[in-house]
Design a protein around this motif. Structure first.
Motif, PDB file in Angstrom:
ATOM      1  N   ASP A   1       0.747  -1.318  -0.120  1.00 16.95           N
ATOM      2  CA  ASP A   1       0.023   0.253  -0.074  1.00 16.95           C
ATOM      3  C   ASP A   1       1.132   1.128   0.097  1.00 16.95           C
TER       4      ASP A   1
ATOM      5  N   THR B   1       1.611   1.898  -3.403  1.00 18.62           N
ATOM      6  CA  THR B   1       0.065   2.693  -4.313  1.00 18.62           C
ATOM      7  C   THR B   1       0.052   4.318  -3.845  1.00 18.62           C
ATOM      8  N   TYR B   2       0.198   4.583  -2.574  1.00 17.99           N
ATOM      9  CA  TYR B   2       0.154   5.776  -2.068  1.00 17.99           C
ATOM     10  C   TYR B   2       1.279   6.707  -2.547  1.00 17.99           C
TER      11      TYR B   2
ATOM     12  N   ILE C   1       0.212   7.493  -6.067  1.00 21.96           N
ATOM     13  CA  ILE C   1      -1.145   8.459  -5.896  1.00 21.96           C
ATOM     14  C   ILE C   1      -0.617   9.822  -5.701  1.00 21.96           C
ATOM     15  N   GLU C   2       0.466   9.938  -4.641  1.00 24.09           N
ATOM     16  CA  GLU C   2       0.538  11.393  -4.250  1.00 24.09           C
ATOM     17  C   GLU C   2       1.533  12.173  -5.165  1.00 24.09           C
TER      18      GLU C   2
ATOM     19  N   ILE D   1      -7.426   0.908  -3.889  1.00 21.47           N
ATOM     20  CA  ILE D   1      -7.164   2.249  -3.425  1.00 21.47           C
ATOM     21  C   ILE D   1      -7.308   3.278  -4.251  1.00 21.47           C
ATOM     22  N   TRP D   2      -7.045   2.998  -5.623  1.00 18.70           N
ATOM     23  CA  TRP D   2      -7.012   4.136  -6.742  1.00 18.70           C
ATOM     24  C   TRP D   2      -8.687   4.368  -6.963  1.00 18.70           C
TER      25      TRP D   2
ATOM     26  N   GLU E   1      -9.784   6.599  -3.676  1.00 18.29           N
ATOM     27  CA  GLU E   1      -9.109   7.996  -3.699  1.00 18.29           C
ATOM     28  C   GLU E   1      -9.632   8.603  -5.047  1.00 18.29           C
TER      29      GLU E   1
ATOM     30  N   LEU F   1       2.698  12.602   0.993  1.00 17.31           N
ATOM     31  CA  LEU F   1       3.049  11.098   1.405  1.00 17.31           C
ATOM     32  C   LEU F   1       3.399  10.989   2.696  1.00 17.31           C
TER      33      LEU F   1
ATOM     34  N   ARG G   1       0.485  11.412   5.186  1.00 20.49           N
ATOM     35  CA  ARG G   1      -0.396  10.352   5.128  1.00 20.49           C
ATOM     36  C   ARG G   1       0.221   9.040   5.447  1.00 20.49           C
ATOM     37  N   MET G   2       1.274   8.867   5.703  1.00 22.15           N
ATOM     38  CA  MET G   2       2.207   7.578   6.208  1.00 22.15           C
ATOM     39  C   MET G   2       2.247   7.769   7.737  1.00 22.15           C
TER      40      MET G   2
END
Length: 300
Positions: A14, A17-18, A21-22, A107-108, A111, A234, A237-238
């Motif tokens: 994950d 993936t993030y 995304i970010e 997740i995509w 989000e 990121l 978020r993490m």
């Protein structure tokens, strides 16, 4: 039921993936419509590079460099245990498969980033096969979990991949290194698989290297700043996710816990970064992600 060990690996997946995304969202917000080409090029180049490396490793080990052996090494979309797929046809020259559940796609979708997911799905396997087959292979993606039709028809509920590497498209002098014989599929080779954390580390650092390179070449300082902004988002978020996962699993959010749950961190691992442009990408990553994460979690 997920074991504690599986949760650690899922968190590493994950994180990738993030990260995607970010940085992708930031590039699109800062740099506009041209960001799509940069993101696609970064995914494609990352995957082509991996394909070339795998081919060299296979040939050095005396393994036939065909599709059957490529995918025996768990080189499809993801080795995550949450992926559910069915192989429809498999051989040295062809592989057809469908993916029904994918943690990245979930997740995509959640989000609202189906467009970013589509870039990845369309470029990743094509790049891998192109690099592995020295441009002789092909990959088609005819259905996508990231499809979001708005014309009244239902979106796709699975991904459908078709990969081809025809002996007829391979120069004669290279056929013996790739294929068992005309119309004959040999047994799957015993491929030494890398551990999941190593796979995630390679993917994250390779993508960051290519993304930084492509963004700076396309947009200059604006592209570099866009990547940095995405990494800082990121980190925030993490921070939240690591604190939540630590509490949910009755752990203290220590450096050791973060190390288990993220493929990169909290320390900067120099050996992971290699190749042209890697030094700049590493500096951006450490300054804007690792340093911020360590400060937020008080890891020193």
């Amino acid at each position: 039921m997920n074991t504690i060990r599986e949760i650690d690996l899922q968190n590493q997946q994950d994180f990738w993936t993030y990260l995607y995304i970010e940085t992708g969202k930031s590039l699109k917000e800062v740099c506009g419509r041209g960001a799509e080409g940069v993101i696609r090029a970064a995914v494609r180049n990352m995957s082509v590079e991996k394909g070339k490396r795998l081919r060299k490793e296979y040939e050095a080990a005396g393994i036939k460099a065909n599709l059957q052996n490529l995918y025996a090494g768990e080189n499809a979309c993801s080795a995550d245990v949450r992926v559910r797929q069915q192989i429809l046809k498999e051989g040295e020259e062809i592989r057809l498969w469908e993916v029904y559940t994918c943690p990245m796609a979930l997740i995509w979708q959640h989000e609202g980033c189906n467009d970013l997911g589509m870039y990845y799905c369309e470029e990743n396997q094509r790049g891998l096969v192109a690099g592995f087959t020295e441009g002789a292979g092909q990959v088609n993606l005819t259905k996508k979990l990231t499809c979001s039709r708005t014309n009244g028809t239902r979106p796709d509920n699975h991904c459908r991949f078709s990969a081809y590497f025809r002996m007829a498209n391979t120069p004669k002098e290279k056929r013996d290194r790739c294929f068992t014989g005309y119309g004959i599929d040999g047994p799957k080779a015993e491929i030494s698989k890398k551990d999941f954390r190593t796979l995630m580390q390679e993917q994250c650092t390779s993508y960051m290297t290519w993304l930084t390179k492509e963004a700076v070449e396309a947009f200059g300082e604006e592209g570099r700043c866009a990547v940095a902004i995405g990494l800082r988002k990121l980190a925030e978020r993490m921070t939240e996710l690591m604190l939540w996962h630590a509490e949910a699993t009755l752990n203290a959010c220590t450096g050791e816990f973060v190390h288990r749950n993220l493929p990169i961190g909290p320390e900067a691992e120099d050996a992971l970064w290699d190749g042209p442009g890697a030094e700049e990408a590493q500096k951006l990553f450490c300054r804007n992600f690792l340093d911020v994460l360590n400060k937020n979690l008080k890891l020193g």
